[in-house]
Design a protein around this motif. Sequence first.
Motif, PDB file in Angstrom:
ATOM      1  N   LEU A 113     -10.014  -1.305   7.777  1.00  0.00           N
ATOM      2  CA  LEU A 113      -8.890  -2.007   7.169  1.00  0.00           C
ATOM      3  C   LEU A 113      -9.469  -2.929   6.111  1.00  0.00           C
ATOM      4  O   LEU A 113     -10.103  -3.943   6.436  1.00  0.00           O
ATOM      5  CB  LEU A 113      -8.103  -2.810   8.200  1.00  0.00           C
ATOM      6  CG  LEU A 113      -6.845  -3.503   7.641  1.00  0.00           C
ATOM      7  CD1 LEU A 113      -5.799  -2.458   7.236  1.00  0.00           C
ATOM      8  CD2 LEU A 113      -6.257  -4.475   8.664  1.00  0.00           C
ATOM      9  N   GLN A 114      -9.279  -2.550   4.859  1.00  0.00           N
ATOM     10  CA  GLN A 114      -9.705  -3.387   3.746  1.00  0.00           C
ATOM     11  C   GLN A 114      -8.583  -4.361   3.429  1.00  0.00           C
ATOM     12  O   GLN A 114      -7.450  -3.934   3.153  1.00  0.00           O
ATOM     13  CB  GLN A 114     -10.017  -2.532   2.511  1.00  0.00           C
ATOM     14  CG  GLN A 114     -10.416  -3.324   1.285  1.00  0.00           C
ATOM     15  CD  GLN A 114     -11.739  -4.044   1.444  1.00  0.00           C
ATOM     16  OE1 GLN A 114     -12.708  -3.485   1.958  1.00  0.00           O
ATOM     17  NE2 GLN A 114     -11.790  -5.301   1.008  1.00  0.00           N
ATOM     18  N   MET A 115      -8.894  -5.644   3.496  1.00  0.00           N
ATOM     19  CA  MET A 115      -7.884  -6.675   3.275  1.00  0.00           C
ATOM     20  C   MET A 115      -8.268  -7.503   2.064  1.00  0.00           C
ATOM     21  O   MET A 115      -9.329  -8.141   2.050  1.00  0.00           O
ATOM     22  CB  MET A 115      -7.770  -7.568   4.521  1.00  0.00           C
ATOM     23  CG  MET A 115      -7.460  -6.798   5.790  1.00  0.00           C
ATOM     24  SD  MET A 115      -7.096  -7.873   7.190  1.00  0.00           S
ATOM     25  CE  MET A 115      -8.653  -8.697   7.402  1.00  0.00           C
ATOM     26  N   ASN A 116      -7.428  -7.485   1.057  1.00  0.00           N
ATOM     27  CA  ASN A 116      -7.650  -8.246  -0.172  1.00  0.00           C
ATOM     28  C   ASN A 116      -6.553  -9.296  -0.343  1.00  0.00           C
ATOM     29  O   ASN A 116      -5.506  -9.222   0.300  1.00  0.00           O
ATOM     30  CB  ASN A 116      -7.665  -7.303  -1.374  1.00  0.00           C
ATOM     31  CG  ASN A 116      -8.754  -6.259  -1.303  1.00  0.00           C
ATOM     32  OD1 ASN A 116      -9.846  -6.515  -0.793  1.00  0.00           O
ATOM     33  ND2 ASN A 116      -8.466  -5.077  -1.817  1.00  0.00           N
ATOM     34  N   SER A 117      -6.815 -10.238  -1.213  1.00  0.00           N
ATOM     35  CA  SER A 117      -5.828 -11.291  -1.513  1.00  0.00           C
ATOM     36  C   SER A 117      -5.293 -11.934  -0.242  1.00  0.00           C
ATOM     37  O   SER A 117      -4.083 -12.086  -0.061  1.00  0.00           O
ATOM     38  CB  SER A 117      -4.676 -10.716  -2.343  1.00  0.00           C
ATOM     39  OG  SER A 117      -5.158 -10.143  -3.543  1.00  0.00           O
ATOM     40  N   LEU A 118      -6.203 -12.295   0.637  1.00  0.00           N
ATOM     41  CA  LEU A 118      -5.795 -12.835   1.934  1.00  0.00           C
ATOM     42  C   LEU A 118      -5.085 -14.168   1.790  1.00  0.00           C
ATOM     43  O   LEU A 118      -5.396 -14.966   0.892  1.00  0.00           O
ATOM     44  CB  LEU A 118      -7.015 -12.969   2.839  1.00  0.00           C
ATOM     45  CG  LEU A 118      -7.485 -11.633   3.439  1.00  0.00           C
ATOM     46  CD1 LEU A 118      -8.912 -11.738   3.940  1.00  0.00           C
ATOM     47  CD2 LEU A 118      -6.555 -11.204   4.559  1.00  0.00           C
ATOM     48  N   LYS A 119      -4.132 -14.382   2.700  1.00  0.00           N
ATOM     49  CA  LYS A 119      -3.316 -15.595   2.710  1.00  0.00           C
ATOM     50  C   LYS A 119      -3.490 -16.298   4.055  1.00  0.00           C
ATOM     51  O   LYS A 119      -3.806 -15.643   5.053  1.00  0.00           O
ATOM     52  CB  LYS A 119      -1.848 -15.230   2.519  1.00  0.00           C
ATOM     53  CG  LYS A 119      -1.549 -14.412   1.277  1.00  0.00           C
ATOM     54  CD  LYS A 119      -0.095 -13.969   1.255  1.00  0.00           C
ATOM     55  CE  LYS A 119       0.205 -13.101   0.059  1.00  0.00           C
ATOM     56  NZ  LYS A 119       1.629 -12.649   0.042  1.00  0.00           N
ATOM     57  N   ASN A 159       5.356  -4.255   5.402  1.00  0.00           N
ATOM     58  CA  ASN A 159       5.708  -4.917   4.135  1.00  0.00           C
ATOM     59  C   ASN A 159       4.742  -6.048   3.801  1.00  0.00           C
ATOM     60  O   ASN A 159       4.392  -6.256   2.635  1.00  0.00           O
ATOM     61  CB  ASN A 159       7.135  -5.446   4.206  1.00  0.00           C
ATOM     62  CG  ASN A 159       8.170  -4.338   4.152  1.00  0.00           C
ATOM     63  OD1 ASN A 159       7.913  -3.267   3.639  1.00  0.00           O
ATOM     64  ND2 ASN A 159       9.337  -4.598   4.707  1.00  0.00           N
ATOM     65  N   SER A 160       4.287  -6.748   4.820  1.00  0.00           N
ATOM     66  CA  SER A 160       3.386  -7.872   4.586  1.00  0.00           C
ATOM     67  C   SER A 160       2.027  -7.430   4.066  1.00  0.00           C
ATOM     68  O   SER A 160       1.283  -8.230   3.505  1.00  0.00           O
ATOM     69  CB  SER A 160       3.197  -8.666   5.885  1.00  0.00           C
ATOM     70  OG  SER A 160       2.633  -7.840   6.884  1.00  0.00           O
ATOM     71  N   ALA A 161       1.695  -6.142   4.257  1.00  0.00           N
ATOM     72  CA  ALA A 161       0.381  -5.646   3.873  1.00  0.00           C
ATOM     73  C   ALA A 161       0.399  -4.811   2.599  1.00  0.00           C
ATOM     74  O   ALA A 161      -0.661  -4.536   2.037  1.00  0.00           O
ATOM     75  CB  ALA A 161      -0.201  -4.805   5.011  1.00  0.00           C
ATOM     76  N   LYS A 162       1.559  -4.427   2.161  1.00  0.00           N
ATOM     77  CA  LYS A 162       1.639  -3.535   1.008  1.00  0.00           C
ATOM     78  C   LYS A 162       1.033  -4.178  -0.230  1.00  0.00           C
ATOM     79  O   LYS A 162       1.319  -5.329  -0.544  1.00  0.00           O
ATOM     80  CB  LYS A 162       3.095  -3.144   0.755  1.00  0.00           C
ATOM     81  CG  LYS A 162       3.621  -2.146   1.768  1.00  0.00           C
ATOM     82  CD  LYS A 162       5.074  -1.772   1.509  1.00  0.00           C
ATOM     83  CE  LYS A 162       5.553  -0.778   2.549  1.00  0.00           C
ATOM     84  NZ  LYS A 162       6.983  -0.438   2.389  1.00  0.00           N
ATOM     85  N   GLY A 163       0.198  -3.383  -0.903  1.00  0.00           N
ATOM     86  CA  GLY A 163      -0.439  -3.859  -2.116  1.00  0.00           C
ATOM     87  C   GLY A 163      -1.678  -4.697  -1.880  1.00  0.00           C
ATOM     88  O   GLY A 163      -2.388  -5.032  -2.828  1.00  0.00           O
ATOM     89  N   ARG A 164      -1.952  -5.061  -0.606  1.00  0.00           N
ATOM     90  CA  ARG A 164      -3.110  -5.904  -0.314  1.00  0.00           C
ATOM     91  C   ARG A 164      -4.061  -5.259   0.668  1.00  0.00           C
ATOM     92  O   ARG A 164      -5.274  -5.443   0.572  1.00  0.00           O
ATOM     93  CB  ARG A 164      -2.640  -7.257   0.249  1.00  0.00           C
ATOM     94  CG  ARG A 164      -1.752  -8.043  -0.684  1.00  0.00           C
ATOM     95  CD  ARG A 164      -1.512  -9.454  -0.151  1.00  0.00           C
ATOM     96  NE  ARG A 164      -0.876  -9.455   1.166  1.00  0.00           N
ATOM     97  CZ  ARG A 164      -1.356 -10.136   2.214  1.00  0.00           C
ATOM     98  NH1 ARG A 164      -2.454 -10.849   2.118  1.00  0.00           N
ATOM     99  NH2 ARG A 164      -0.701 -10.113   3.375  1.00  0.00           N
TER     100      ARG A 164
END
Length: 125
Positions: free
Chosen positions: A81-87, A62-67
Amino acid sequence: QVQLVESGGGLVQAGGSLRLSCAASGRTLSWFAMGWFRQAPGKEREFVAGIARSEGVTLNANSAKGRFTITRDSAGNTVYLQMNSLKPEDTAVYYCAARPGALGVTQDPNDYGYWGQGTQVTVSS
């Protein structure tokens, strides 16, 4: 036997992107279901995303969905693993893992028999 090596981690500002790579030697990754996990200091290792042996079948936490997006290369030797909109809460050591003899993805790290050494991802606020 398969050896896994992660790369692509680093320091990024919140809202930025990184692409992690997991390269294999010893055996093609097309024989394995693959997962990405992460572990922050003082926390348990948690599932991030996985990709089944069947092309296009993926699972995201869930924490990764959409990002975050997990993919394989066509040669079968690298998983990304492509990671966008990182927090900032994405800060952790990220590990790739291979699940031998399995078609599907699970979120339990105990189901994965091979692990890389990890790559650090730090997201600044």
